[in-house]
Motif scaffolding. Structure first.
Motif, PDB file in Angstrom:
ATOM      1  N   SER A 490       0.826  -1.211   0.000  1.00 57.43           N
ATOM      2  CA  SER A 490       0.000   0.000   0.000  1.00 57.43           C
ATOM      3  C   SER A 490       0.857   1.257   0.000  1.00 57.43           C
ATOM      4  CB  SER A 490      -0.931   0.014   1.219  1.00 57.43           C
ATOM      5  OG  SER A 490      -1.875  -1.026   1.135  1.00 57.43           O
ATOM      6  N   LYS A 491       1.985   1.212   0.700  1.00 59.01           N
ATOM      7  CA  LYS A 491       2.879   2.365   0.710  1.00 59.01           C
ATOM      8  C   LYS A 491       3.507   2.560  -0.663  1.00 59.01           C
ATOM      9  CE  LYS A 491       3.609   2.032   5.667  1.00 59.01           C
ATOM     10  NZ  LYS A 491       4.513   1.795   6.807  1.00 59.01           N
ATOM     11  N   TRP A 492       3.835   1.474  -1.337  1.00 56.72           N
ATOM     12  CA  TRP A 492       4.354   1.600  -2.704  1.00 56.72           C
ATOM     13  C   TRP A 492       3.292   2.163  -3.650  1.00 56.72           C
ATOM     14  CZ3 TRP A 492       9.059   2.203  -3.662  1.00 56.72           C
ATOM     15  CH2 TRP A 492      10.070   1.497  -2.997  1.00 56.72           C
ATOM     16  N   GLN A 493       2.061   1.711  -3.504  1.00 58.17           N
ATOM     17  CA  GLN A 493       0.991   2.245  -4.356  1.00 58.17           C
ATOM     18  C   GLN A 493       0.817   3.738  -4.135  1.00 58.17           C
ATOM     19  OE1 GLN A 493      -2.166  -0.425  -3.117  1.00 58.17           O
ATOM     20  NE2 GLN A 493      -1.976  -1.651  -4.984  1.00 58.17           N
ATOM     21  N   MET A 494       0.910   4.162  -2.873  1.00 61.30           N
ATOM     22  CA  MET A 494       0.811   5.586  -2.574  1.00 61.30           C
ATOM     23  C   MET A 494       1.964   6.356  -3.228  1.00 61.30           C
ATOM     24  SD  MET A 494       1.168   7.533   1.077  1.00 61.30           S
ATOM     25  CE  MET A 494       2.839   6.918   1.224  1.00 61.30           C
ATOM     26  N   LEU A 495       3.190   5.824  -3.123  1.00 57.97           N
ATOM     27  CA  LEU A 495       4.346   6.518  -3.691  1.00 57.97           C
ATOM     28  C   LEU A 495       4.252   6.585  -5.213  1.00 57.97           C
ATOM     29  CD1 LEU A 495       7.160   5.044  -1.419  1.00 57.97           C
ATOM     30  CD2 LEU A 495       6.059   7.280  -1.240  1.00 57.97           C
ATOM     31  N   ARG A 496       3.760   5.506  -5.825  1.00 54.32           N
ATOM     32  CA  ARG A 496       3.582   5.536  -7.284  1.00 54.32           C
ATOM     33  C   ARG A 496       2.579   6.623  -7.679  1.00 54.32           C
ATOM     34  NH1 ARG A 496       5.889   5.333 -11.930  1.00 54.32           N
ATOM     35  NH2 ARG A 496       5.359   7.481 -11.352  1.00 54.32           N
ATOM     36  N   ALA A 497       1.508   6.752  -6.920  1.00 55.71           N
ATOM     37  CA  ALA A 497       0.499   7.766  -7.225  1.00 55.71           C
ATOM     38  C   ALA A 497       0.988   9.170  -6.905  1.00 55.71           C
ATOM     39  CB  ALA A 497      -0.786   7.469  -6.455  1.00 55.71           C
ATOM     40  N   ALA A 498       1.951   9.289  -5.985  1.00 56.76           N
ATOM     41  CA  ALA A 498       2.429  10.611  -5.576  1.00 56.76           C
ATOM     42  C   ALA A 498       3.328  11.257  -6.612  1.00 56.76           C
ATOM     43  CB  ALA A 498       3.173  10.503  -4.245  1.00 56.76           C
TER      44      ALA A 498
END
Length: 732
Positions: A490-498
């Motif tokens: 989930s943290k990786w998904q957030m960073l990708r979206a950021a």
């Protein structure tokens, strides 16, 4: 006004000499003819460019004077007591390597070639040095790379890797690095590429290079391992105040410099063992991206708030003029822990419909405060309230937490039917439909508790933040990630979206051998495509070869997988430094162990190690309190490092192994690593059998991380039987 270049390896200045040196450099940069400087040639030198200058009554600087294009440049070799400086000046030479065009400072001394051991009868290989035994010959080193012949001969005859490290330590910086790269298994061609060496037929064997040619050679990527321009007062302060301890801020390995300055077409991953300089690359890269476009939104993030604070401090030391962006999405460099980034991203959606929709899409409809975090025992409470027919292995809080973080949240599962169909790659415990139904009941109970308590856990916050960013848009033009191996899906998904997709969007630093939190993650499954855009650093600049060897021994027998899902080996890691062997002490009892810890620390302090440069690392908070209290009782001032601030000046720093991540000390003592302490038995008993192997690997990684926090000296102390994950522990 003269320019000044200084050379790595200059002795560190002490006490009142710092002020005298500062005054000397200030006057020199303004006018080299200033009264009192006494910039003078001397007789009997091997290089007519050499000069000495008066720093104070007892100390002189050794410099080389270059006149080029109407300008004057001084290359500072170092500051020594008067007589020593004169001797240094007489035998030092600044020149250009005739084979590869790299500027070098060398001394006119001839080193003896080590004599190989006498061969046994019928065994010709016994006389071969380490390099000779793998097929290198003199011409490979001299003509293939440009290494000085006397250094090359010593390297070829060095009988072991330890002897080779000694040769490398005494060589010109780039030559020492080249030897270490060869020792790690790289080819001559690979070393040329790494150091940017354009090898030519020697063209200047009979003539000296001109001043203009030397100035050009000083700008060679390999020369920058040894030389750096003093651009302003901040650079000058760094030279005077810090010497070589903070050399990473100026002297980058050419490969590190390449990654700091390169442009990437999409996400890029940089791996490497502890101390290889991954974080250093990120710091320099953040600076380069900001200088290239001051309006760009550069975000530098890492696993924890503590590590983020350390990054801020080091960025300011690297370049105090950088614009530090106060808020996520502002122009400049914004440094933030990944969990704090989640909260900031959630708040961008405001408090209305957008945030409510994002929450409902990830964890179901509820009202929450983004800043309220789940209680530490939330999964334990859910398991305690489960019905009696639930299989025991499904009630382990560690299993439930991992299943939720690795399967449920990244797939945005909000219904039972979705969970029944969900893929579970990499999960150790097999689940049929009936067992999935039991797990989903527990997930619903967990989410219901969150709705009542108005909280989200860290991974839920990241999942919601990812959903918010996907709806509202990116907040960074360039996102740099440190300690990537410890982040969840989930943290990786957030960073990708950021990060806005495009050139230089995501730059990731990770080391699978340092994964001490969470499960293995394959980035490609999360929309972060790094295949073909992944490289590795192998040369350790922090830890001595002896300490690194001990740390790598902890990893023996384990298989590690990197962010691409490929096996990651540590066989090719090498250190650029040498030091004493680690001190390993098995105490007779717990009380004697405390006496041994205090005695070792007192010895380091008596050897003029600053107390605050000594770190004592333990497995638990309870052990931290025990050790700190025992040190105080024995007259050794100690501070428990818990992340609540306070000064460590004059105090030994005692902390848990997990808190030491990202830190370094001159001396490290690892205490309390007996058979029952590591692996942590109280955590093992709550694990599902399928998860125990991964837990053991993370315990090894934790001990590896701890051992590699030491720059110079390492001690390991325990009482009773040793931990089985210590090097040789299984045999004790």
């Amino acid at each position: 006004m003269p320019h000044i270049i200084y050379s790595q390896g200059m002795p560190k200045l002490d006490g009142g000499l710092k002020q005298a040196a500062w005054s000397f450099f200030e006057k020199l940069s303004e006018n080299d003819a200033s009264p009192g400087l006494h910039i003078e040639p001397i007789n009997g030198v091997v290089d007519e460019r050499v000069r000495t200058g008066r720093v104070n009554q007892n100390f002189r600087a050794v410099l080389f004077k270059l006149v080029h294009d109407g300008d004057t440049t001084y290359v500072l070799h170092g500051i020594w007591p008067h007589d020593d400086a004169i001797e240094k000046a007489k035998k030092s030479r600044l020149t250009v390597n005739p084979v590869n065009g790299v500027a070098e400072v060398s001394e006119a001394t001839v080193s003896a070639v080590p004599v190989a051991h006498a061969p046994k009868h019928g065994d010709d290989k016994a006389a071969l040095g380490y390099f000779e035994s793998v097929g290198f010959v003199l011409q490979d080193l001299t003509e293939g790379l440009g290494i000085a012949e006397d250094v090359a001969r010593r390297a070829l005859k060095a009988p072991s890797e330890d002897d080779l490290l000694e040769v490398a330590a005494g060589a010109v910086q780039w030559q020492g690095v080249a030897l270490l790269e060869l020792a790690s298994g790289k080819s001559i061609d690979s070393v040329r590429e790494i150091l940017g060496l354009d090898v030519q037929e020697p063209s200047r064997s009979a003539e000296e290079p001109t001043d203009e040619e030397i100035v050009k050679a000083l700008d060679h990527p390999a020369a920058k391992l040894q030389f750096a321009w003093i651009e302003d007062d901040e650079d000058l302060r760094r030279v005077v105040e810090e010497g070589d301890f903070a050399a990473w801020r100026t002297f980058l390995h050419p490969e590190q410099r390449r990654y700091a300055e390169m442009s990437t077409n999409g996400p890029f991953r940089l791996s490497g063992g502890a101390g290889t300089g991954k974080t250093v690359v990120l710091l320099h890269r953040a600076r380069q991206l900001h200088l290239k476009d001051p309006q760009a939104r550069v975000v530098l993030t890492t696993y924890s708030r503590t590590l983020a604070e350390s990054l801020v401090q080091n960025l300011r030391l690297l370049d105090s003029s950088l614009t530090m962006a106060p808020n996520l999405g502002d122009p400049g460099v914004h440094v933030v822990g990944v969990d704090q980034l989640s909260v900031a991203a959630m708040k961008r959606a405001g408090s209305g419909a957008d945030r409510a929709a994002a929450i409902e899409a990830t964890v179901g409809a509820r009202a929450v405060d983004p800043g309220t975090i789940a209680p530490n025992d939330a999964w334990q409470q859910v398991a305690a309230g489960a019905s009696a027919d639930v299989a025991p292995e499904l009630l382990a809080p560690s299993f439930l937490e991992a299943e939720y973080a690795m399967v449920v949240l990244p797939q945005r599962i909000t219904t039972r039917e979705q969970y029944f169909k969900a893929r579970r790659p990499g999960r150790g415990v097999a689940l049929d439909r009936g067992r999935r139904a039991q797990v989903w009941d527990l997930v619903e109970a967990y989410r219901a508790a969150g709705a009542v308590g108005r909280w989200l856990d860290f991974n839920e916050r990241a999942a919601v933040a990812a959903e918010v960013l996907e709806r509202t848009g990116a907040v960074a033009d360039h996102l740099l990630v440190d300690e990537g191996q410890d982040l969840t899906p989930s943290k990786w998904q957030m960073l990708r979206a950021a990060a806005a997709p495009g050139s230089d969007d995501l730059f990731i630093a990770e080391d699978s051998h340092q994964r001490i939190f969470g499960q293995r993650v394959v980035l490609g499954r999360l929309g972060i495509k790094i295949v073909g855009r992944s490289r590795s650093l192998t040369l350790n600049y922090r830890t001595t070869a002896q300490n690194l060897g001990y740390a790598l021994g902890v990893l023996t027998g384990e298989t590690y997988v990197d962010g691409e899902g490929e096996q990651d080996t540590s066989d090719h890691y090498r250190s650029s430094r040498s030091g004493p062997a680690p001190l390993v002490v098995q105490a007779e009892s717990a009380g004697v162990e405390l006496d041994d810890v205090a005695e070792i620390v007192r010895g380091w302090i008596q050897d003029e190690r600053a107390p605050e440069s000594i770190g004592i690392l333990v497995r638990t908070n309870k052990e931290m309190k025990r050790i700190a209290g025992a040190l105080d009782e024995r007259g050794v001032p100690a501070r428990q490092v818990t992340g609540h601030g306070g000064s460590a000046k004059g105090q030994v720093q005692v902390m848990t192994m997990t808190r030491s991540k990202g830190m370094e000390f001159e001396c490290v003592l690892i205490a309390g690593v007996g058979q029952d302490d590591m692996p942590a038995s109280w955590l093992m008993k709550n694990l599902a059998e399928a998860d125990q192997a991964d837990f053991m690997q993370r315990e090894r990684s934790l001990l590896y991380v701890s051992a590699t926090r030491a720059r110079d000296e390492l001690a390991v102390v325990w009482s009773g039987k040793p931990s089985p994950i210590l090097p040789g522990g299984d045999d004790a």
